[in-house]
Motif scaffolding. Structure first.
Motif, mmCIF file in Angstrom:
data_model
loop_
_atom_site.group_PDB
_atom_site.id
_atom_site.type_symbol
_atom_site.label_atom_id
_atom_site.label_comp_id
_atom_site.label_asym_id
_atom_site.label_seq_id
_atom_site.Cartn_x
_atom_site.Cartn_y
_atom_site.Cartn_z
ATOM 1 N N LYS A 42 4.695 6.018 -5.082
ATOM 2 C CA LYS A 42 4.857 4.697 -4.476
ATOM 3 C C LYS A 42 6.118 4.527 -3.639
ATOM 4 C CE LYS A 42 1.119 2.716 -6.149
ATOM 5 N NZ LYS A 42 0.022 2.316 -5.275
ATOM 6 N N GLY A 43 6.903 5.589 -3.475
ATOM 7 C CA GLY A 43 8.101 5.499 -2.656
ATOM 8 C C GLY A 43 8.020 6.393 -1.440
ATOM 9 N N ILE A 44 9.006 6.267 -0.548
ATOM 10 C CA ILE A 44 9.008 7.067 0.669
ATOM 11 C C ILE A 44 9.243 8.543 0.351
ATOM 12 C CG2 ILE A 44 11.481 6.834 1.157
ATOM 13 C CD1 ILE A 44 8.550 6.730 3.717
ATOM 14 N N VAL A 53 3.941 19.576 -1.415
ATOM 15 C CA VAL A 53 3.030 18.768 -2.229
ATOM 16 C C VAL A 53 3.832 18.273 -3.428
ATOM 17 C CG1 VAL A 53 0.977 18.774 -3.701
ATOM 18 C CG2 VAL A 53 0.974 20.056 -1.556
ATOM 19 N N ASN A 54 3.882 16.974 -3.608
ATOM 20 C CA ASN A 54 4.568 16.390 -4.762
ATOM 21 C C ASN A 54 3.672 16.542 -5.992
ATOM 22 O OD1 ASN A 54 5.977 14.863 -6.620
ATOM 23 N ND2 ASN A 54 5.651 12.901 -5.580
ATOM 24 N N LEU A 55 4.091 17.366 -6.945
ATOM 25 C CA LEU A 55 3.253 17.635 -8.121
ATOM 26 C C LEU A 55 3.103 16.422 -9.034
ATOM 27 C CD1 LEU A 55 4.319 21.270 -9.065
ATOM 28 C CD2 LEU A 55 2.261 20.519 -7.866
ATOM 29 N N PHE A 56 3.905 15.391 -8.823
ATOM 30 C CA PHE A 56 3.784 14.186 -9.643
ATOM 31 C C PHE A 56 3.431 12.968 -8.794
ATOM 32 C CE2 PHE A 56 6.001 17.065 -12.462
ATOM 33 C CZ PHE A 56 5.316 16.842 -13.649
ATOM 34 N N ALA A 57 2.611 13.209 -7.795
ATOM 35 C CA ALA A 57 2.111 12.102 -6.976
ATOM 36 C C ALA A 57 1.155 11.208 -7.764
ATOM 37 C CB ALA A 57 1.416 12.642 -5.724
ATOM 38 N N ASP A 58 0.760 11.650 -8.968
ATOM 39 C CA ASP A 58 -0.103 10.803 -9.798
ATOM 40 C C ASP A 58 0.711 9.787 -10.620
ATOM 41 O OD1 ASP A 58 0.998 12.906 -11.244
ATOM 42 O OD2 ASP A 58 -0.676 13.036 -12.649
ATOM 43 N N VAL A 59 2.036 9.845 -10.521
ATOM 44 C CA VAL A 59 2.884 8.810 -11.146
ATOM 45 C C VAL A 59 2.828 7.592 -10.232
ATOM 46 C CG1 VAL A 59 5.237 8.176 -11.818
ATOM 47 C CG2 VAL A 59 4.372 10.486 -12.289
ATOM 48 N N ASP A 60 2.270 6.501 -10.726
ATOM 49 C CA ASP A 60 1.898 5.366 -9.875
ATOM 50 C C ASP A 60 3.055 4.393 -9.638
ATOM 51 O OD1 ASP A 60 0.082 3.971 -8.288
ATOM 52 O OD2 ASP A 60 -0.511 2.653 -9.941
ATOM 53 N N LYS A 61 4.208 4.938 -9.317
ATOM 54 C CA LYS A 61 5.372 4.132 -8.944
ATOM 55 C C LYS A 61 6.329 5.006 -8.152
ATOM 56 C CE LYS A 61 6.692 4.542 -13.810
ATOM 57 N NZ LYS A 61 7.045 3.793 -15.013
ATOM 58 N N GLY A 113 0.853 -1.184 0.000
ATOM 59 C CA GLY A 113 0.000 0.000 0.000
ATOM 60 C C GLY A 113 0.883 1.225 0.000
ATOM 61 N N PRO A 114 0.371 2.370 0.439
ATOM 62 C CA PRO A 114 1.186 3.588 0.487
ATOM 63 C C PRO A 114 2.434 3.387 1.349
ATOM 64 C CG PRO A 114 -1.133 4.094 0.861
ATOM 65 C CD PRO A 114 -1.017 2.602 0.896
ATOM 66 N N VAL A 115 3.554 3.950 0.897
ATOM 67 C CA VAL A 115 4.802 3.875 1.656
ATOM 68 C C VAL A 115 4.860 5.107 2.556
ATOM 69 C CG1 VAL A 115 7.316 3.781 1.520
ATOM 70 C CG2 VAL A 115 5.934 2.582 -0.177
ATOM 71 N N THR A 116 4.805 4.881 3.853
ATOM 72 C CA THR A 116 4.738 5.965 4.825
ATOM 73 C C THR A 116 5.800 5.752 5.901
ATOM 74 O OG1 THR A 116 3.187 4.829 6.281
ATOM 75 C CG2 THR A 116 2.236 6.101 4.455
#
Length: 328
Positions: free
Chosen positions: A224-226, A237-245, A158-161
């Motif tokens: 998908k990474g830390i 805010v990560n502007l490319f959080a929609d990149v699914d990896k 799941g999400p990397v937190t």
């Protein structure tokens, strides 16, 4: 370029190298005050590989910076017979411990070199540690009687937190029979995070773009990474959080469209940060981007942006760079 060898040939080498170990006592490097057999056997399922440990590993090898530093943070250097592949200098607090462990190679050791160290456990930070094409698959090590563990950022459920970091530290401590050390580390890391949270209370998030590398396209941090969590916890805010990896390529035109206020440069390898800045500042596609216009850059070493004990300090470092007014 390393020569390639067939798996049967590699396993034959394994058999030859492991015979003496079966007939003689393997030197015990474990701390006499450290892990015993209490609480064992321990079963761990890691990235699809299920392993039962009858006792704590006594001859471990760590590969990749973040894996090595997790081991050292847990005080396991006396249970280690080798390490390899750093991206950065070892943290000062772990330097003496690191210096007591043999460095097997500058990058990844060959399968034969690893077998010659007679390990009973190999911990890899990146999936490339266990590259099947290089003869280092986890299955090959299992056949040679060697247990393996891969950093769970490489196979997230799941999400990397930050909770994922806690899980990784606790799992390694469980494998080595030192759970109390894990709790000490987790508490230490969360104290840093809690301090940053206090300083950033109510802050307006800053729009960030991560520039790792690339000239035709930009290699950046996805969701998908830390790294994505690191940015969030630092007030960004990560502007490319929609990149699914964890990482992915995007066009510089996309970067311009999303108009970051700050560009975070990941620092590693042979390309200096200043060269990366010059490239970005001169890129015509980015000329109207606020971060470029205002020359607002933040820098993080790559070793701080992968799942390991450096992440909370990296959160604080990034927060100080993008919200300096909160740390005066």
């Amino acid at each position: 370029m390393r020569g390639t060898r067939s798996l049967p040939a590699l396993l034959a080498v394994a058999a030859v190298l492991l015979v003496p170990a079966c007939g003689s006592k393997i030197p015990d490097r474990a701390d006499s005050h450290g892990p015993g057999a209490k609480g064992f056997p321990v079963t761990v399922t890691n990235c699809g590989v299920k392993t039962t440990y009858q006792r704590p590993p006594q001859r471990a090898v760590s590969l990749n910076q973040h894996a090595t530093e997790v081991m050292l943070a847990l005080g396991l250097e006396r249970s280690m017979v080798g390490t390899g592949y750093l991206d950065d200098r070892i943290l000062p607090e772990y330097r003496a411990a690191f210096d007591s462990v043999k460095v097997l190679s500058k990058e990844y050791p060959s399968f034969e070199t690893l077998l010659a160290a007679e390990p009973d456990f190999i911990y890899g930070g990146f999936a490339s540690t266990f590259d099947e094409k290089e003869g280092r698959s986890r299955a090959a090590f299992t056949k040679a009687g060697i247990n393996t563990h891969l950093n769970i950022e490489e196979c997230p459920a799941g999400p990397v937190t930050m909770a994922t970091i806690d899980e990784e530290i606790r799992t390694l401590a469980k494998i080595f029979g030192v759970p109390d050390r894990a709790e000490q580390q987790v508490d230490k890391l969360h104290r840093t995070l809690d301090q940053v949270d206090g300083e950033l209370a109510g802050v307006a998030p800053t729009k960030l773009f991560v520039y790792d590398s690339g000239d035709k396209t930009a290699f950046t941090a996805g969701s998908k990474g830390i790294g994505n969590e690191l940015i969030k916890r630092a007030g960004g805010v990560n502007l490319f959080a929609d990149v699914d990896k964890a990482f992915g390529d995007v066009s510089f035109e996309q970067v311009a469209e999303r108009a970051p206020d700050v560009i975070v440069i990941y620092d590693y390898g042979d390309q200096p940060v200043e060269d990366k800045k010059k490239f970005l500042l001169a890129n015509p596609a980015l000329k109207d981007v606020p971060a470029i216009r205002d020359k607002r850059f933040a820098v993080l070493p790559l070793s701080s942006t992968v799942l390991g004990v450096r992440v909370p300090a990296a959160v604080e470092s990034l927060a100080r760079q993008i919200h300096p007014d909160r740390f005066q």
